[in-house]
Write a protein that holds these residues in place. Structure first.
Motif, PDB file in Angstrom:
ATOM      1  N   ALA A 111       1.384  -5.244  -2.149  1.00 17.30           N
ATOM      2  CA  ALA A 111       0.261  -6.176  -2.031  1.00 17.30           C
ATOM      3  C   ALA A 111      -0.351  -6.131  -0.635  1.00 17.30           C
ATOM      4  O   ALA A 111      -1.574  -6.181  -0.479  1.00 17.30           O
ATOM      5  CB  ALA A 111       0.727  -7.593  -2.369  1.00 17.30           C
ATOM      6  N   VAL A 112       0.486  -6.034   0.390  1.00 16.65           N
ATOM      7  CA  VAL A 112      -0.026  -5.941   1.762  1.00 16.65           C
ATOM      8  C   VAL A 112      -0.813  -4.647   1.944  1.00 16.65           C
ATOM      9  O   VAL A 112      -1.882  -4.633   2.563  1.00 16.65           O
ATOM     10  CB  VAL A 112       1.131  -6.018   2.778  1.00 16.65           C
ATOM     11  CG1 VAL A 112       0.623  -5.778   4.198  1.00 16.65           C
ATOM     12  CG2 VAL A 112       1.813  -7.378   2.704  1.00 16.65           C
ATOM     13  N   CYS A 172      -9.621  -4.034   3.025  1.00 15.97           N
ATOM     14  CA  CYS A 172     -10.317  -4.361   4.261  1.00 15.97           C
ATOM     15  C   CYS A 172     -11.016  -3.147   4.856  1.00 15.97           C
ATOM     16  O   CYS A 172     -12.042  -3.288   5.527  1.00 15.97           O
ATOM     17  CB  CYS A 172      -9.336  -4.932   5.292  1.00 15.97           C
ATOM     18  SG  CYS A 172      -8.791  -6.612   4.949  1.00 15.97           S
ATOM     19  N   ALA A 173     -10.469  -1.961   4.643  1.00 14.36           N
ATOM     20  CA  ALA A 173     -10.979  -0.755   5.296  1.00 14.36           C
ATOM     21  C   ALA A 173     -11.851   0.105   4.391  1.00 14.36           C
ATOM     22  O   ALA A 173     -12.441   1.077   4.866  1.00 14.36           O
ATOM     23  CB  ALA A 173      -9.814   0.083   5.822  1.00 14.36           C
ATOM     24  N   PHE A 222       6.536  -2.752   7.610  1.00 10.73           N
ATOM     25  CA  PHE A 222       5.104  -2.830   7.902  1.00 10.73           C
ATOM     26  C   PHE A 222       4.598  -1.504   8.453  1.00 10.73           C
ATOM     27  O   PHE A 222       3.477  -1.088   8.146  1.00 10.73           O
ATOM     28  CB  PHE A 222       4.819  -3.952   8.898  1.00 10.73           C
ATOM     29  CG  PHE A 222       3.350  -4.119   9.202  1.00 10.73           C
ATOM     30  CD1 PHE A 222       2.488  -4.636   8.262  1.00 10.73           C
ATOM     31  CD2 PHE A 222       2.842  -3.732  10.438  1.00 10.73           C
ATOM     32  CE1 PHE A 222       1.135  -4.773   8.524  1.00 10.73           C
ATOM     33  CE2 PHE A 222       1.493  -3.870  10.724  1.00 10.73           C
ATOM     34  CZ  PHE A 222       0.647  -4.394   9.769  1.00 10.73           C
ATOM     35  N   ARG A 223       5.410  -0.848   9.250  1.00 11.74           N
ATOM     36  CA  ARG A 223       4.974   0.440   9.779  1.00 11.74           C
ATOM     37  C   ARG A 223       4.758   1.447   8.654  1.00 11.74           C
ATOM     38  O   ARG A 223       3.800   2.223   8.674  1.00 11.74           O
ATOM     39  CB  ARG A 223       6.006   0.971  10.777  1.00 11.74           C
ATOM     40  CG  ARG A 223       6.178   0.089  12.004  1.00 11.74           C
ATOM     41  CD  ARG A 223       7.235   0.651  12.937  1.00 11.74           C
ATOM     42  NE  ARG A 223       7.721  -0.380  13.845  1.00 11.74           N
ATOM     43  CZ  ARG A 223       8.979  -0.520  14.221  1.00 11.74           C
ATOM     44  NH1 ARG A 223       9.895   0.304  13.750  1.00 11.74           N
ATOM     45  NH2 ARG A 223       9.325  -1.466  15.057  1.00 11.74           N
ATOM     46  N   ARG A 224       5.651   1.453   7.674  1.00 10.55           N
ATOM     47  CA  ARG A 224       5.481   2.360   6.535  1.00 10.55           C
ATOM     48  C   ARG A 224       4.243   1.990   5.732  1.00 10.55           C
ATOM     49  O   ARG A 224       3.517   2.876   5.261  1.00 10.55           O
ATOM     50  CB  ARG A 224       6.720   2.339   5.652  1.00 10.55           C
ATOM     51  CG  ARG A 224       7.907   3.106   6.223  1.00 10.55           C
ATOM     52  CD  ARG A 224       8.945   3.396   5.158  1.00 10.55           C
ATOM     53  NE  ARG A 224       9.570   2.181   4.665  1.00 10.55           N
ATOM     54  CZ  ARG A 224      10.694   1.670   5.144  1.00 10.55           C
ATOM     55  NH1 ARG A 224      11.324   2.291   6.131  1.00 10.55           N
ATOM     56  NH2 ARG A 224      11.206   0.561   4.651  1.00 10.55           N
ATOM     57  N   VAL A 225       4.013   0.686   5.562  1.00  9.93           N
ATOM     58  CA  VAL A 225       2.812   0.234   4.844  1.00  9.93           C
ATOM     59  C   VAL A 225       1.557   0.733   5.551  1.00  9.93           C
ATOM     60  O   VAL A 225       0.618   1.212   4.906  1.00  9.93           O
ATOM     61  CB  VAL A 225       2.807  -1.306   4.725  1.00  9.93           C
ATOM     62  CG1 VAL A 225       1.443  -1.795   4.218  1.00  9.93           C
ATOM     63  CG2 VAL A 225       3.900  -1.777   3.791  1.00  9.93           C
ATOM     64  N   VAL A 226       1.534   0.622   6.870  1.00  9.96           N
ATOM     65  CA  VAL A 226       0.385   1.084   7.642  1.00  9.96           C
ATOM     66  C   VAL A 226       0.185   2.586   7.468  1.00  9.96           C
ATOM     67  O   VAL A 226      -0.938   3.058   7.230  1.00  9.96           O
ATOM     68  CB  VAL A 226       0.554   0.728   9.135  1.00  9.96           C
ATOM     69  CG1 VAL A 226      -0.525   1.407   9.974  1.00  9.96           C
ATOM     70  CG2 VAL A 226       0.500  -0.777   9.337  1.00  9.96           C
ATOM     71  N   VAL A 272       1.179   4.657   5.030  1.00 10.27           N
ATOM     72  CA  VAL A 272       0.749   5.023   3.675  1.00 10.27           C
ATOM     73  C   VAL A 272      -0.685   4.555   3.428  1.00 10.27           C
ATOM     74  O   VAL A 272      -1.514   5.297   2.878  1.00 10.27           O
ATOM     75  CB  VAL A 272       1.708   4.425   2.627  1.00 10.27           C
ATOM     76  CG1 VAL A 272       1.173   4.652   1.215  1.00 10.27           C
ATOM     77  CG2 VAL A 272       3.096   5.031   2.770  1.00 10.27           C
ATOM     78  N   SER A 273      -1.005   3.326   3.843  1.00 11.11           N
ATOM     79  CA  SER A 273      -2.338   2.772   3.594  1.00 11.11           C
ATOM     80  C   SER A 273      -3.409   3.565   4.324  1.00 11.11           C
ATOM     81  O   SER A 273      -4.457   3.892   3.749  1.00 11.11           O
ATOM     82  CB  SER A 273      -2.389   1.299   4.026  1.00 11.11           C
ATOM     83  OG  SER A 273      -1.478   0.521   3.286  1.00 11.11           O
ATOM     84  N   TYR A 274      -3.159   3.898   5.582  1.00 12.81           N
ATOM     85  CA  TYR A 274      -4.178   4.621   6.342  1.00 12.81           C
ATOM     86  C   TYR A 274      -4.319   6.057   5.865  1.00 12.81           C
ATOM     87  O   TYR A 274      -5.414   6.643   5.968  1.00 12.81           O
ATOM     88  CB  TYR A 274      -3.869   4.561   7.837  1.00 12.81           C
ATOM     89  CG  TYR A 274      -4.565   3.403   8.508  1.00 12.81           C
ATOM     90  CD1 TYR A 274      -5.834   3.541   9.030  1.00 12.81           C
ATOM     91  CD2 TYR A 274      -3.959   2.160   8.579  1.00 12.81           C
ATOM     92  CE1 TYR A 274      -6.484   2.485   9.627  1.00 12.81           C
ATOM     93  CE2 TYR A 274      -4.585   1.078   9.173  1.00 12.81           C
ATOM     94  CZ  TYR A 274      -5.860   1.254   9.698  1.00 12.81           C
ATOM     95  OH  TYR A 274      -6.507   0.196  10.273  1.00 12.81           O
TER      96      TYR A 274
END
Length: 528
Positions: free
Chosen positions: A48-49, A56-57, A284-288, A290-292
């Motif tokens: 979800a995060v 947002c991006a 959170f680092r992994r989320v960032v 993968v998301s980016y």
């Protein structure tokens, strides 16, 4: 989307066991487990995060990427997308880790003292709170000027994005329905004024779904509409690989590309909404990461495909790209959906800046409640007693100077045209006047930009200015500096080099883009 990230999750108080190990502090020499009470803000899963981060991006700004590639050159733009996505992912992680450093340091200092039963729990920090912790001695006339500078930047950024979206709507509707820009701006003013008076935007939660549908339909519909009109995909021989021409096109194009990747304003709310964020920061680092990776791939793929399809159009690739499409019913529906989504987004963006302005004006005019907050906030600045003052007084003292600690989605008020419960009628009148002035300023600046440069160039200039100014400061320059201030561990040689490169690129983008864009605004360019 900003508001959903800021206020979509209610705080949950619980005792959190935090390991002060290398996993958390990236090298801190401690294997000791310390138990302390922390006010955690959510229990959201990583998926979800990550979706919030992507939302947002990836949005209306994605439709500016094809034009940005024509400014920078095709290969230069592709490299720019990759570089900016890597740097933005790095600074997102640095900003989140900086906040964790300061919270852990505060917890360790507190654990060494006698804390009475029932003492307030340690809050997570907002961006102004991190700035305050990084520069506690930047006091002038009883105010932390570093925090004040961030508030000014936040206000200018929220206004700039609101102007950009207003110009996007104006440009799209004037092209699609052959109406004047003055008519569109006049038409937009009424709903924006009405929506800006809302104290809470919880009733507009459905617009998040509308935004998802509009952006998805826009991305797919643009490619489909281009091919359906008989265009064929081919490599654009009329677009250089690298644009060596003078005039500022390259830095403005790069600033446009960076605009969509720098979402650091919502970094901390998203990180803190993650389950066990403080205890397991690697999540959170992994989320960032993968998301980016997904954000960069999607934006780059869309920009390249549009470049291949639309480069031979008579007027070239337009900004935004949906202006290249025909006016059939399905494509008109996509335009209307995108404009409706942005129409609801404009007042939400203004709410970020308006909260700062309203509380500042109320404080200056001597509102009783804000005078009490102001006095105690100054005492907290000079003595570091925010938590004790919060516990001993009826008024909750925010971590920042101007009362933005409560997420905007958690309004304590009735929904429409009403004040905060603690406000007087005079406070309400002041708030309404500030909102009217803010909307009037946005519309006036949009009208002035259109009159000076034309709606197309005005939109291009505003997006470049936001990406090059606030995007460079918040997204590239500030996070490495905050991390260096937060970490008491000596930085490695690789960290020093990489941080220096990011900061230097940020300064270069800030100076070049701001100079060329302001020059273009002053001179005007009605030929675009």
């Amino acid at each position: 989307l900003v508001l959903s990230s800021l206020g979509g999750v209610m705080p949950e108080r619980h005792t959190l066991e935090v390991s002060l190990t290398a996993d958390l502090c990236q090298g801190e020499r401690s294997n000791r487990l310390e138990l302390f009470e922390v006010e955690e803000k959510g229990d959201v899963n990583p998926t979800a995060v990550g979706l919030n981060m992507v939302k947002c991006a990836v949005g209306a700004g994605s439709f500016t990427f094809p034009f940005a590639l024509t400014q920078t050159g095709s290969v230069c733009g592709i490299i720019g997308i990759i570089v900016f996505s890597v740097m933005a992912a790095l600074t997102m992680k640095l900003l989140a880790d900086s906040e964790k450093f300061f919270v852990v340091r505060k917890a360790k200092a507190r654990s060494a003292q006698f804390i009475p039963s029932g003492a307030p729990k340690i809050p997570r920090l907002t961006l102004p709170g991190v700035i305050r912790a990084a520069f506690p001695n930047a006091i002038l006339f009883g105010r932390n000027i570093a925090v004040g500078s961030i508030y000014v930047l936040v206000v200018l950024t929220s206004m700039g994005i609101a102007i950009a979206y207003t110009l996007f709507i104006t440009s799209t509707l004037t092209h699609a329905f052959d109406v004047s820009t003055n008519f569109v701006l006049s038409f937009l003013t009424i709903p924006v004024v009405i929506l800006s008076m809302m104290q809470s935007f919880q009733s507009l939660a459905f617009t998040s779904i509308l935004g998802d549908v509009a952006v998805t339909a826009g991305l797919v519909g643009t490619i489909w509409g281009g091919l359906a009109a008989g265009r064929t995909a081919s490599w654009p021989s009329n677009v250089p690989l690298f644009n060596y021409a003078a005039g500022g096109d390259v830095p403005r194009g790069l600033a446009t590309l960076s605009f969509m990747f720098n979402i650091q304003m919502v970094c901390l709310p998203m990180a803190q909404s993650l389950k066990d964020d403080l205890a397991r920061p690697k999540i959170f680092r992994r989320v960032v990461d993968v998301s980016y990776a997904f954000i960069a791939s999607l934006n780059m793929g869309f920009a390249i495909v549009c470049l291949l399809i639309f480069h031979d159009d008579q007027d070239g690739i337009q900004n935004p790209i949906i202006k290249n499409l025909n006016t059939g019913a399905p494509l008109q529906a996509i335009r209307v959906l995108l404009c409706l989504d942005l129409l609801f987004t404009v007042p939400m963006l203004l709410a970020v800046g308006r909260e700062v302005l309203e509380n500042s004006v109320l404080s200056l005019l001597g509102s009783e409640l804000h005078r009490k907050r102001d006095t105690m906030s100054k005492q907290a600045d000079s003595k570091g007693l925010i938590e004790r003052l919060s516990n001993e007084n009826d008024v909750e003292i925010p971590e920042d100077d101007l009362g933005l600690e409560r997420p905007l989605g958690e309004s304590k008020t009735s929904l429409f045209f009403f004040m905060n419960r603690e406000d007087t009628k005079a406070d309400l009148l002041i708030r309404l006047l500030v909102r009217l002035v803010l909307v009037g300023l946005i519309m006036s600046l949009s009208f002035g930009a259109i009159s000076n440069s034309g709606v197309n160039q005005a939109f291009t200039d505003v997006v470049a200015l936001i990406g090059g100014f606030s995007g460079a400061i918040l997204g590239l320059i500030l996070p490495p500096i905050l991390y260096s201030r937060a970490s008491h561990i000596r930085l490695t040689f690789f960290q020093i080099i990489s941080f220096s490169i990011v900061v230097l690129i940020g300064f270069g983008l800030l100076c070049s883009t701001t100079y060329y864009t302001i020059e273009d605004m002053v001179v005007g360019n009605k030929n675009t």
